[in-house]
Design an enzyme around this catalytic site. Structure first.
Site, PDB file in Angstrom:
ATOM      1  N   GLN A 164      -1.197  80.051  14.052  1.00 40.49           N
ATOM      2  CA  GLN A 164      -2.795  80.098  14.387  1.00 40.49           C
ATOM      3  C   GLN A 164      -3.441  81.047  13.540  1.00 40.49           C
ATOM      4  OE1 GLN A 164      -4.162  77.644  16.312  1.00 40.49           O
ATOM      5  NE2 GLN A 164      -6.098  78.601  15.955  1.00 40.49           N
ATOM      6  N   LYS A 207      -3.721  72.626  22.481  1.00 42.30           N
ATOM      7  CA  LYS A 207      -2.799  71.877  21.594  1.00 42.30           C
ATOM      8  C   LYS A 207      -1.728  71.845  22.118  1.00 42.30           C
ATOM      9  CE  LYS A 207      -4.738  73.976  17.290  1.00 42.30           C
ATOM     10  NZ  LYS A 207      -4.515  75.262  16.356  1.00 42.30           N
ATOM     11  N   ASP A 244      -0.624  71.951   9.414  1.00 40.28           N
ATOM     12  CA  ASP A 244      -1.960  72.265   9.154  1.00 40.28           C
ATOM     13  C   ASP A 244      -2.264  71.835   7.507  1.00 40.28           C
ATOM     14  OD1 ASP A 244      -3.313  73.624  11.114  1.00 40.28           O
ATOM     15  OD2 ASP A 244      -2.328  75.457  10.653  1.00 40.28           O
TER      16      ASP A 244
HETATM   17  N1  GUN Z   1      -7.798  78.822  13.427  1.00 45.23           N
HETATM   18  C1  GUN Z   1      -8.870  78.185  13.229  1.00 45.23           C
HETATM   19  N2  GUN Z   1      -8.667  77.054  12.926  1.00 45.23           N
HETATM   20  C2  GUN Z   1      -7.369  76.732  12.786  1.00 45.23           C
HETATM   21  C3  GUN Z   1      -6.458  75.686  12.232  1.00 45.23           C
HETATM   22  O1  GUN Z   1      -6.723  74.716  12.060  1.00 45.23           O
HETATM   23  N3  GUN Z   1      -5.139  75.724  12.130  1.00 45.23           N
HETATM   24  C4  GUN Z   1      -4.758  76.974  12.185  1.00 45.23           C
HETATM   25  N4  GUN Z   1      -3.303  77.271  12.060  1.00 45.23           N
HETATM   26  N5  GUN Z   1      -5.568  78.076  12.429  1.00 45.23           N
HETATM   27  C5  GUN Z   1      -6.771  78.068  12.817  1.00 45.23           C
END
Ligand code: GUN
Length: 283
Positions: A96, A52, A119
């Site tokens: 995350q 990311k 998100d």
């Molecule tokens: N963990 C696995 N997928 C995601 C996601 O799309 N966003 C976040 N914040 N954590 C994750």
């Protein structure tokens, strides 16, 4: 044989377009910034966060990655989120998941300001999506909708079956499909006669987290099959939730890797830009 949906290429096109949009924003003195918080040492989380960060920086989004130790308290994390909530230079906040046990995921999700929730996990954003008036949408299902669009896959009136009911993928996916006028069924670990249901699907989205779970016999001829799975096998190889043999019957299929994964990150970038524009009043 199924036509493969090239998520990697579509993500590249998306981020290329965003890059020029960001250049234009910067000319207007708007500098999009995304804060990503990762707590602990989960190896998969570390890889996701690294990717990311790399992609955000490559297109001109300022990316702040905050790595906190496993022992971080809920209070400490909440304080950091509040700091970012109040900082007008930060447009998007992502924590995350998963989080260590001492931290309540629900409390954290609810602490992020909905207008910075890239998100789309905040209850307000989930509620707005359910009402077909979305602000931020969970990135993985949003990326899947973009794939349908890019490949001219019509959803109107189609039988769509979602396998898995997570808050991150299954439930928002079902909402998006419903908003697009599909007839939607959600299945999960308690579903009886799963194959009978999946075999009815024109559109089958699989997000159950079990390697090679969906077999050829579970899929209708020419169905569109989206594989959200990212399962690490003992051999170290990556496997989706859909067995490769499904390519013999499906009309379209997403590969793993290079399918859904890259689109998730591209949508995160897109939503960072959308929330940035919204925060400064640009449509
Ligand atoms: N963990 C696995 N997928 C995601 C996601 O799309 N966003 C976040 N914040 N954590 C994750």
């Amino acid at each position: 044989m199924a036509k493969l949906i090239d998520g990697k290429k579509l993500a590249q096109i998306t981020t290329d377009n965003l890059k020029s949009e960001i250049e234009d924003l910067k000319k207007k003195n708007v500098f999009p910034a995304l804060a990503v918080i990762v707590v602990g040492e989960n190896p998969a989380s570390k890889i996701y966060v690294k990717n990311k960060h790399r992609i955000a920086e490559s297109i001109g989004i300022k990316s702040i990655v905050k790595k906190l130790p496993d022992t971080t308290s809920e209070k400490e994390l909440l304080n950091l989120i509040n700091e970012y909530n109040d900082n007008s230079d930060i447009n998007g906040i992502l924590v995350q998941l998963p989080l260590p046990n001492q931290i309540n995921e629900k409390k954290i999700t609810e602490a992020i300001k909905p207008e910075k929730d890239v998100d789309g996990f905040h209850p307000i954003n989930i509620g707005r999506l359910a009402m077909n008036d979305p602000l931020a949408i969970p990135c993985t299902p949003l990326g899947i909708m973009r794939m349908f669009n890019a490949y001219n896959i019509d959803l109107d009136g189609k039988n769509a079956v979602v396998v898995g009911r997570s808050n991150i993928v299954g439930k928002p996916m079902a909402a998006l499909l419903l908003n697009a006028n599909a007839t939607v069924t959600i299945t999960h670990s308690h579903t009886k006669n799963l194959a009978e249901i999946t075999k009815q699907a024109d559109i089958l989205v699989v997000a159950i987290g079990q390697a090679n779970f969906i077999k050829k016999a579970d899929v209708k001829q020419s169905a569109v099959v989206i594989d959200v799975g990212m399962n690490r096998l003992d051999s170290g190889k990556l496997a989706g939730d859909v067995d490769k043999e499904v390519a013999e019957v499906a009309g379209y299929l997403t590969p793993v890797p290079k399918g859904v994964g890259p689109m998730t990150i591209a949508m995160l970038m897109e939503q960072t830009i959308e929330l940035t524009k919204r925060s400064v009043g640009i449509e």
